[in-house]
Motif scaffolding. Sequence first.
Motif, mmCIF file in Angstrom:
data_model
loop_
_atom_site.group_PDB
_atom_site.id
_atom_site.type_symbol
_atom_site.label_atom_id
_atom_site.label_comp_id
_atom_site.label_asym_id
_atom_site.label_seq_id
_atom_site.Cartn_x
_atom_site.Cartn_y
_atom_site.Cartn_z
ATOM 1 N N PRO A 60 50.649 40.422 31.360
ATOM 2 C CA PRO A 60 50.482 39.368 30.634
ATOM 3 C C PRO A 60 50.295 38.193 31.562
ATOM 4 C CG PRO A 60 52.466 39.818 29.984
ATOM 5 C CD PRO A 60 52.048 40.914 30.719
ATOM 6 N N ASN A 61 51.076 38.060 32.798
ATOM 7 C CA ASN A 61 50.854 36.947 33.563
ATOM 8 C C ASN A 61 49.776 36.712 34.544
ATOM 9 O OD1 ASN A 61 53.415 36.142 32.309
ATOM 10 N ND2 ASN A 61 54.297 37.883 33.517
ATOM 11 N N LEU A 62 49.165 37.719 34.576
ATOM 12 C CA LEU A 62 48.293 37.639 35.765
ATOM 13 C C LEU A 62 46.775 37.861 35.226
ATOM 14 C CD1 LEU A 62 49.761 40.314 38.297
ATOM 15 C CD2 LEU A 62 49.785 37.782 38.494
ATOM 16 N N ASP A 63 45.810 37.059 35.708
ATOM 17 C CA ASP A 63 44.459 37.176 35.152
ATOM 18 C C ASP A 63 43.969 38.577 35.581
ATOM 19 O OD1 ASP A 63 42.642 37.038 37.662
ATOM 20 O OD2 ASP A 63 43.225 35.103 37.874
ATOM 21 N N VAL A 64 42.811 39.173 34.858
ATOM 22 C CA VAL A 64 42.527 40.119 34.914
ATOM 23 C C VAL A 64 41.861 40.736 36.413
ATOM 24 C CG1 VAL A 64 40.288 41.661 34.350
ATOM 25 C CG2 VAL A 64 41.426 40.468 32.681
ATOM 26 N N LEU A 65 41.298 39.631 37.055
ATOM 27 C CA LEU A 65 40.717 39.926 38.436
ATOM 28 C C LEU A 65 41.971 40.306 39.405
ATOM 29 C CD1 LEU A 65 38.487 39.960 40.668
ATOM 30 C CD2 LEU A 65 38.355 37.823 40.743
ATOM 31 N N THR A 66 42.835 39.352 39.302
ATOM 32 C CA THR A 66 44.081 39.293 40.234
ATOM 33 C C THR A 66 44.934 40.598 40.063
ATOM 34 O OG1 THR A 66 44.611 37.054 39.883
ATOM 35 C CG2 THR A 66 46.454 38.283 40.855
ATOM 36 N N GLN A 67 45.039 41.069 38.795
ATOM 37 C CA GLN A 67 45.738 42.259 38.441
ATOM 38 C C GLN A 67 44.884 43.659 38.994
ATOM 39 O OE1 GLN A 67 47.327 43.336 34.641
ATOM 40 N NE2 GLN A 67 46.501 41.525 34.192
ATOM 41 N N SER A 84 32.384 38.572 33.476
ATOM 42 C CA SER A 84 32.521 37.234 33.081
ATOM 43 C C SER A 84 33.859 36.991 32.502
ATOM 44 C CB SER A 84 31.670 36.851 31.913
ATOM 45 O OG SER A 84 31.679 37.518 30.614
ATOM 46 N N SER A 85 34.682 37.851 32.254
ATOM 47 C CA SER A 85 36.118 37.668 31.733
ATOM 48 C C SER A 85 37.339 37.738 33.020
ATOM 49 C CB SER A 85 36.576 38.545 30.803
ATOM 50 O OG SER A 85 35.586 38.552 29.509
ATOM 51 N N ALA A 86 36.770 37.856 34.145
ATOM 52 C CA ALA A 86 37.570 38.297 35.480
ATOM 53 C C ALA A 86 38.669 37.208 35.415
ATOM 54 C CB ALA A 86 36.773 38.216 36.720
ATOM 55 N N LYS A 87 38.501 35.777 35.181
ATOM 56 C CA LYS A 87 39.584 34.849 35.335
ATOM 57 C C LYS A 87 40.383 34.731 33.955
ATOM 58 C CE LYS A 87 39.228 33.593 39.407
ATOM 59 N NZ LYS A 87 40.482 33.880 40.184
ATOM 60 N N GLN A 88 40.027 35.566 33.225
ATOM 61 C CA GLN A 88 41.125 35.321 31.709
ATOM 62 C C GLN A 88 42.183 36.225 31.833
ATOM 63 O OE1 GLN A 88 37.162 35.656 28.705
ATOM 64 N NE2 GLN A 88 39.094 36.339 27.823
ATOM 65 N N LYS A 89 43.273 35.587 31.302
ATOM 66 C CA LYS A 89 44.761 36.342 30.823
ATOM 67 C C LYS A 89 44.374 37.193 29.696
ATOM 68 C CE LYS A 89 47.852 33.563 33.480
ATOM 69 N NZ LYS A 89 48.953 32.641 33.533
ATOM 70 N N PRO A 90 45.207 38.483 29.806
ATOM 71 C CA PRO A 90 45.202 39.382 28.869
ATOM 72 C C PRO A 90 45.265 38.977 27.643
ATOM 73 C CG PRO A 90 46.356 40.426 30.873
ATOM 74 C CD PRO A 90 46.005 38.952 31.179
#
Length: 299
Positions: A87-94, A124-130
């Motif tokens: 839950p703490n990392l955005d989609v792209l980071t994880q 387009s959701s790469a920077k969103q958090k879960p």
Amino acid sequence: MNLVNCKGLSKSYGDKKALNQVDITLHAGSPIALVGPNGAGKTTLFSLLCGYIAPSAGEVNLLGHKPGSPELLGRIASLPQDATLDPNLDVLTQLSFFATLQGYSDKNAKAEAMRVLNLVDLASSAKQKPSSLSHGMAKRVAIAQALMGTPELVLLDEPTAGLDPANAKKIRELVKSLSTNTTFIISSHNLDELEKLCDQVLYLEHGQLRQSVSMNESQHDDYITLTMQHCEPSALIEAVLNLADISSIEERQSNQFLIKHNSAEVYGIEIALLNLFKQRNWQYKALLKGRTLEEKLFS
Ligand SMILES: Nc1ncnc2c1ncn2[C@@H]1O[C@H](COP(=O)(O)OP(=O)(O)OP(=O)(O)O)[C@@H](O)[C@H]1O
């Protein structure tokens, strides 16, 4: 080389036999379905294939290697039933992090993460958090993770469970489009979905492999499944039985009939049926060569 080879594969939890002497040989190619009632052992089989748990007895090999072998790194992947995102990392980071674990450099890891996000239509959701993703979007991210590195074998445990029909269709189309390079094994309770997607269906029950059904056989067997809009069953049955080369007809569900014929020329039977409907002004919904997956498994 076989894609998957299981011999006498068994797994017990205490005195509960979750899998009991399962022999399976699978080859690379079209998607393969794994079905069975709740508690049949599907997730246990997936966990053994992934090397998450060890067998109590028997052998399992993937691409000629034991599950968990370094030789399989990046070549097999799985979407567990209860996959969760950090839950703490955005989609792209994880996703980038998982790519680095597979051996990608930092720069290439990000590119690979974006590639798989594009595949599931979520760039387009790469920077969103879960927490800001819907259930369907989160599932697609988890599927994206399984596709990283273009593995040869991907195990999907209930990939469309809880997805709305449009999202479920997207996942099916994705699986179809990637099936040239990747073999998918899909566990699901949705027989209609598996019928559309898979050529081979494995049926597990009480930890045992009860059936292995080829969907392609439906092109060659002696059945036609007829679905009517609505009809008077007795009138339909009587009229169909009067056609040439019909051995039997049974109503299997409301407005759905299973016809057995003894003709090598199935088109002749289909034309005779269509002529009959025209004469009687009966409306049909579907004519399917062969039997449905449900019929094959449960009749
Ligand atoms: N960790 C565990 N400890 C004890 N028993 C377990 C464990 N995992 C699974 N089982 C048991 O093993 C059997 C097979 O379970 P499994 O989860 O593999 O079935 P499944 O076919 O995936 O079921 P479902 O369709 O409900 O997901 C069940 O009887 C289950 O209760």
